[in-house]
Write an enzyme that holds these catalytic residues in place. Structure first.
Site, PDB file in Angstrom:
ATOM      1  N   HIS A   9     -41.837  48.464   6.154  1.00 11.39           N
ATOM      2  CA  HIS A   9     -41.893  48.718   7.330  1.00 11.39           C
ATOM      3  C   HIS A   9     -40.211  48.957   7.862  1.00 11.39           C
ATOM      4  O   HIS A   9     -39.399  48.793   7.078  1.00 11.39           O
ATOM      5  CB  HIS A   9     -42.207  47.773   8.193  1.00 11.39           C
ATOM      6  CG  HIS A   9     -41.392  46.407   8.113  1.00 11.39           C
ATOM      7  ND1 HIS A   9     -40.391  46.233   8.564  1.00 11.39           N
ATOM      8  CD2 HIS A   9     -41.839  45.189   7.581  1.00 11.39           C
ATOM      9  CE1 HIS A   9     -40.009  44.785   8.241  1.00 11.39           C
ATOM     10  NE2 HIS A   9     -40.779  44.303   7.466  1.00 11.39           N
TER      11      HIS A   9
ATOM     12  N   ASP B  48     -40.535  43.949   2.388  1.00 11.52           N
ATOM     13  CA  ASP B  48     -39.738  44.077   1.424  1.00 11.52           C
ATOM     14  C   ASP B  48     -39.955  43.524   0.352  1.00 11.52           C
ATOM     15  O   ASP B  48     -39.859  43.695  -1.034  1.00 11.52           O
ATOM     16  CB  ASP B  48     -38.282  43.779   1.980  1.00 11.52           C
ATOM     17  CG  ASP B  48     -38.307  42.393   2.597  1.00 11.52           C
ATOM     18  OD1 ASP B  48     -39.372  41.663   2.595  1.00 11.52           O
ATOM     19  OD2 ASP B  48     -37.406  41.759   3.304  1.00 11.52           O
TER      20      ASP B  48
END
Length: 413
Positions: free
Chosen positions: A35, A315
């Site tokens: 994101h 991540d």
């Protein structure tokens, strides 16, 4: 005469190579991205939830900058797969693309922002066909693209399903010579920083500050320097690099063989429960798609017309796949994990004459960087720029959670 013969042979070789390459067709793309930029996930003096007004406000929410980062990534995807390769149609076609997201606002809105770049309002969109013609209440050409949200039992993308085995593996990590010194450095730094915050308990497990600082300094750097007299860039840098190897261990990335004295391969077992599901999901879907492509019009699978499958994730998820592929170093960040708006693109190709199957891996480091081919860097590809699909199959089989992820996660070491 000798020169002429060599010239003829070279020309023939080039022609054969070109003809061979011309038969290799891109059939399918699977992508996963982190994101965009977000707010801090926790309150930490001197910045609190009330201060995070960006992107709707709140802790952990995507900011306007993050939306822009994802929109840029969408434009890059469009540039490659719509404009350059003519692979996707210029406007949204429901049977060509499918998008998934973890159940977080920041990943859902990141996917929506990306899709606004991938399929922007354009002259390709037809009024009253692709969007309602209502000039005063609907932006001309704007169309919605669905984003499917993972449920609590879908572990492929989120890695958030409960896994007792993973907890046990983290305990075993501490017995490894490579790991304990790095964890010790983290604990010592935690105690130091916790003291700065006047903490009297829980210092050893105070692990949120490196990520929180990263978010705070992007929006409140002056406030941090004004309110935290001990804070400086050197300390920020130290926190990121001290945590980097430990964050790598958590996804199975070790520099040395991670085998315990009892013979347990901790690195392999961590990868099975962290990235094994998504690697197998990606391979199985690609294999089915290529089977479908071989059948042509006789294929009745939903994959028949599907060309692009995307995951909007986090991540550690993207990093886990990089570790599984053997290229964690290309994340190229201080803390080791991928930057905002970083992404992996796996392209699946088929030789239409021989039905040989190949794949390529491309990577985008983060905001303001291009999508680059990194296939030749994969250890399983041995320097090839077009990697045999069998290499990915072998990797998937090696990392497959058996008999399934739920059962494996409940299985003791």
């Amino acid at each position: 005469m000798m020169i002429s013969i060599f010239s003829l042979l070279a020309s023939t070789a080039i022609l054969v190579f070109a003809n061979g390459q011309s038969n290799v067709k891109l059939e399918f793309v699977q992508a996963m991205w982190r994101h965009g930029e977000r707010a801090s996930q926790v309150d930490q003096y001197p910045i609190y939830e009330k201060d995070w007004i960006y992107g709707g406000g709140g802790l952990g929410e995507l900011t306007a900058i993050g939306m822009g980062e994802m929109n840029e990534l969408g434009w890059l995807i469009r540039k490659r797969y719509v404009t350059k390769l003519k692979f996707l149609t210029p406007k949204y076609a429901s049977r060509e693309v499918y998008f998934r997201s973890t159940n977080f606002n920041r990943t859902i809105i990141s996917a929506q922002s990306l899709l606004y770049g991938l399929f922007p309002p354009s002259l390709y969109d037809v009024k009253n066909v692709d969007y309602p013609y209502s000039p005063l209440t609907w932006f001309p050409g704007f169309t919605f693209v669905p984003v499917h949200v993972d449920g609590p039992d879908q572990c492929a993308a989120s890695q958030n399903c409960p896994c007792t085995r993973y907890d046990l593996l983290q305990g075993q990590m501490l017995t490894l010579p490579e790991v304990l010194p790095k964890y010790t450095q983290v604990v010592l730094l935690n105690r130091r920083v916790g003291g700065y915050y006047n903490m009297t308990s829980g210092l050893d497990s105070f692990t949120t500050y490196p990520d929180t600082w990263k978010c705070q300094r992007a929006y409140f750097n002056r406030t941090m320097y004004a309110k935290l007299p001990w804070y400086n860039e050197e300390l920020y840098y130290q926190a990121q690099v001290t945590y980097a190897p430990v964050k790598g261990f958590l996804e199975g990335n070790f520099e040395n063989p991670a085998v315990t004295s009892s013979g347990l391969d901790v690195g392999l077992e961590i990868k099975k429960v962290r990235s094994g599901v998504i690697i197998n999901e990606v391979f199985n879907r690609a294999n089915e798609k290529l089977n479908c492509a071989e059948l042509g019009q006789n294929c009745t699978s939903y994959l028949n017309k599907l060309k692009f499958y995307g995951y909007s994730i986090h991540d550690n998820n993207v990093y886990g796949v990089l570790v599984a592929l053997g290229i964690p170093q290309i994340a190229n960040t201080l803390d080791g994990w991928p930057a905002y708006a970083a992404g992996i693109f796996m392209e699946f190709h088929r030789n239409t004459s021989t039905n040989e199957r190949f794949f390529k891996v491309l990577y985008r480091e983060g905001d303001d960087t291009p999508i680059s081919d990194v296939t030749s860097q994969l250890p399983i590809c041995n320097g090839a720029t077009l990697c045999p699909l069998g290499a990915l199959q072998t990797l998937a089989e090696t990392l497959k959670p058996l008999p399934d992820i739920t059962t494996l996660c409940k299985t003791p070491l």
